[in-house]
Motif scaffolding. Structure first.
Motif, mmCIF file in Angstrom:
data_model
loop_
_atom_site.group_PDB
_atom_site.id
_atom_site.type_symbol
_atom_site.label_atom_id
_atom_site.label_comp_id
_atom_site.label_asym_id
_atom_site.label_seq_id
_atom_site.Cartn_x
_atom_site.Cartn_y
_atom_site.Cartn_z
ATOM 1 N N TYR A 1 0.830 -1.229 0.017
ATOM 2 C CA TYR A 1 -0.123 0.163 -0.171
ATOM 3 C C TYR A 1 0.815 1.317 0.153
ATOM 4 C CZ TYR A 1 -4.537 -1.845 0.511
ATOM 5 O OH TYR A 1 -5.912 -2.532 -0.020
ATOM 6 N N ALA A 2 2.138 1.013 0.576
ATOM 7 C CA ALA A 2 2.923 2.384 0.476
ATOM 8 C C ALA A 2 4.435 1.852 0.188
ATOM 9 C CB ALA A 2 2.863 3.225 1.785
ATOM 10 N N ALA A 3 5.183 2.935 -0.099
ATOM 11 C CA ALA A 3 6.703 2.573 0.032
ATOM 12 C C ALA A 3 7.449 3.897 0.508
ATOM 13 C CB ALA A 3 7.264 2.247 -1.562
ATOM 14 N N THR A 4 8.712 3.629 0.805
ATOM 15 C CA THR A 4 9.527 4.635 1.508
ATOM 16 C C THR A 4 10.873 4.394 0.688
ATOM 17 O OG1 THR A 4 10.098 3.505 3.467
ATOM 18 C CG2 THR A 4 8.148 5.228 3.486
ATOM 19 N N ALA A 5 11.515 5.516 0.817
ATOM 20 C CA ALA A 5 13.073 5.784 0.644
ATOM 21 C C ALA A 5 13.587 6.585 1.642
ATOM 22 C CB ALA A 5 13.364 5.932 -0.859
ATOM 23 N N PRO A 6 14.837 6.186 2.326
ATOM 24 C CA PRO A 6 15.429 7.143 3.186
ATOM 25 C C PRO A 6 15.902 8.391 2.440
ATOM 26 C CG PRO A 6 16.928 5.253 2.229
ATOM 27 C CD PRO A 6 15.700 5.055 1.886
ATOM 28 N N ALA A 7 15.930 9.452 3.537
ATOM 29 C CA ALA A 7 16.739 10.825 3.032
ATOM 30 C C ALA A 7 18.027 10.434 2.468
ATOM 31 C CB ALA A 7 16.861 11.621 4.412
ATOM 32 N N GLY A 8 18.124 11.331 1.457
ATOM 33 C CA GLY A 8 19.637 10.797 0.543
ATOM 34 C C GLY A 8 19.474 10.354 -0.393
ATOM 35 N N SER A 9 18.329 9.431 -0.752
ATOM 36 C CA SER A 9 18.219 8.645 -1.809
ATOM 37 C C SER A 9 17.954 9.469 -2.840
ATOM 38 C CB SER A 9 17.137 7.610 -1.698
ATOM 39 O OG SER A 9 16.834 6.798 -0.523
ATOM 40 N N ARG A 10 18.536 8.706 -4.168
ATOM 41 C CA ARG A 10 18.409 9.537 -5.594
ATOM 42 C C ARG A 10 17.243 9.016 -6.007
ATOM 43 N NH1 ARG A 10 20.296 8.172 -10.562
ATOM 44 N NH2 ARG A 10 21.540 6.571 -9.716
ATOM 45 N N LEU A 11 16.116 9.986 -6.374
ATOM 46 C CA LEU A 11 15.103 9.658 -7.025
ATOM 47 C C LEU A 11 14.944 9.511 -8.528
ATOM 48 C CD1 LEU A 11 12.412 11.636 -5.010
ATOM 49 C CD2 LEU A 11 13.138 9.259 -4.747
ATOM 50 N N ILE A 12 14.608 8.628 -9.136
ATOM 51 C CA ILE A 12 14.363 8.566 -10.603
ATOM 52 C C ILE A 12 13.080 8.413 -11.052
ATOM 53 C CG2 ILE A 12 15.153 7.008 -12.540
ATOM 54 C CD1 ILE A 12 17.045 5.644 -10.574
ATOM 55 N N PHE A 13 12.890 9.335 -11.918
ATOM 56 C CA PHE A 13 11.377 9.780 -12.436
ATOM 57 C C PHE A 13 11.440 9.035 -14.098
ATOM 58 C CE2 PHE A 13 11.635 12.427 -8.984
ATOM 59 C CZ PHE A 13 10.490 12.392 -8.369
ATOM 60 N N LEU A 14 10.786 8.164 -14.339
ATOM 61 C CA LEU A 14 10.924 7.593 -15.597
ATOM 62 C C LEU A 14 9.621 7.900 -16.441
ATOM 63 C CD1 LEU A 14 11.535 4.683 -13.425
ATOM 64 C CD2 LEU A 14 13.099 4.769 -15.769
ATOM 65 N N ALA A 15 9.880 8.308 -17.792
ATOM 66 C CA ALA A 15 8.758 8.508 -18.574
ATOM 67 C C ALA A 15 8.076 7.464 -18.775
ATOM 68 C CB ALA A 15 9.493 8.948 -19.891
ATOM 69 N N GLY A 16 6.818 7.412 -19.308
ATOM 70 C CA GLY A 16 6.196 6.218 -19.564
ATOM 71 C C GLY A 16 6.566 5.190 -20.540
ATOM 72 N N ALA A 17 6.828 4.095 -19.872
ATOM 73 C CA ALA A 17 7.350 3.047 -20.760
ATOM 74 C C ALA A 17 6.366 2.529 -21.686
ATOM 75 C CB ALA A 17 7.983 1.992 -19.757
ATOM 76 N N CYS A 18 6.640 2.784 -22.864
ATOM 77 C CA CYS A 18 5.581 2.454 -24.113
ATOM 78 C C CYS A 18 6.035 0.962 -24.874
ATOM 79 C CB CYS A 18 5.562 3.277 -24.936
ATOM 80 S SG CYS A 18 5.155 4.882 -24.420
#
Length: 137
Positions: free
Chosen positions: A20-37
């Protein structure tokens, strides 16, 4: 490498085939992906009319983008799956392929039926956000 993503479950909510939820610790590098087609290397749409084949190609595309970003499917923190259909059966067909690809890393996900997607004959698209340990360097 160990994933920065921690999946969260709750016995207080209905049983679902995903966290239902997920977390990542402070200092994590986030990756925002374009829609995979579901596109082939030549730009054509994979398997027009075939929800399962397009979902599988979307997963392959997503994995390629993740690799380029230094990540893998286990680094995904959430997904949104878009399916061009108003039939729950088509959504379920697509979801089953994607869910199987993620295996035990059953990230929080939203499954939506939409009227149309961006490419000719496109039926499925996967949006995702990932998180990996470390900073932006």
């Amino acid at each position: 490498m160990t994933s920065a993503v921690r999946l969260i479950r709750s016995d207080s909510l209905a049983d679902a085939p995903y966290a239902y939820a997920a977390t990542a610790p402070a200092g994590s590098r986030l990756i925002f992906l374009a829609g995979a087609c579901p596109l082939e290397d030549d730009g054509t749409t994979t398997a027009p009319g075939d929800y399962a084949a397009q979902a599988a190609r979307c997963v392959e595309t997503l994995q390629t983008a993740l690799t380029a970003a230094g990540a893998s499917l286990t680094d995904i923190i959430s997904t949104r799956v878009l399916v061009a259909s108003s039939r729950q059966e088509d959504l379920a067909t697509s979801w089953d392929v994607i869910h199987a690809a993620f295996g035990s890393h059953d990230v929080p996900s939203t499954l939506l039926g939409v009227t149309v997607l961006g490419y000719d004959d496109q039926l499925v698209e996967i949006e995702a956000i990932g998180a990996v340990p470390g900073d932006a360097s």
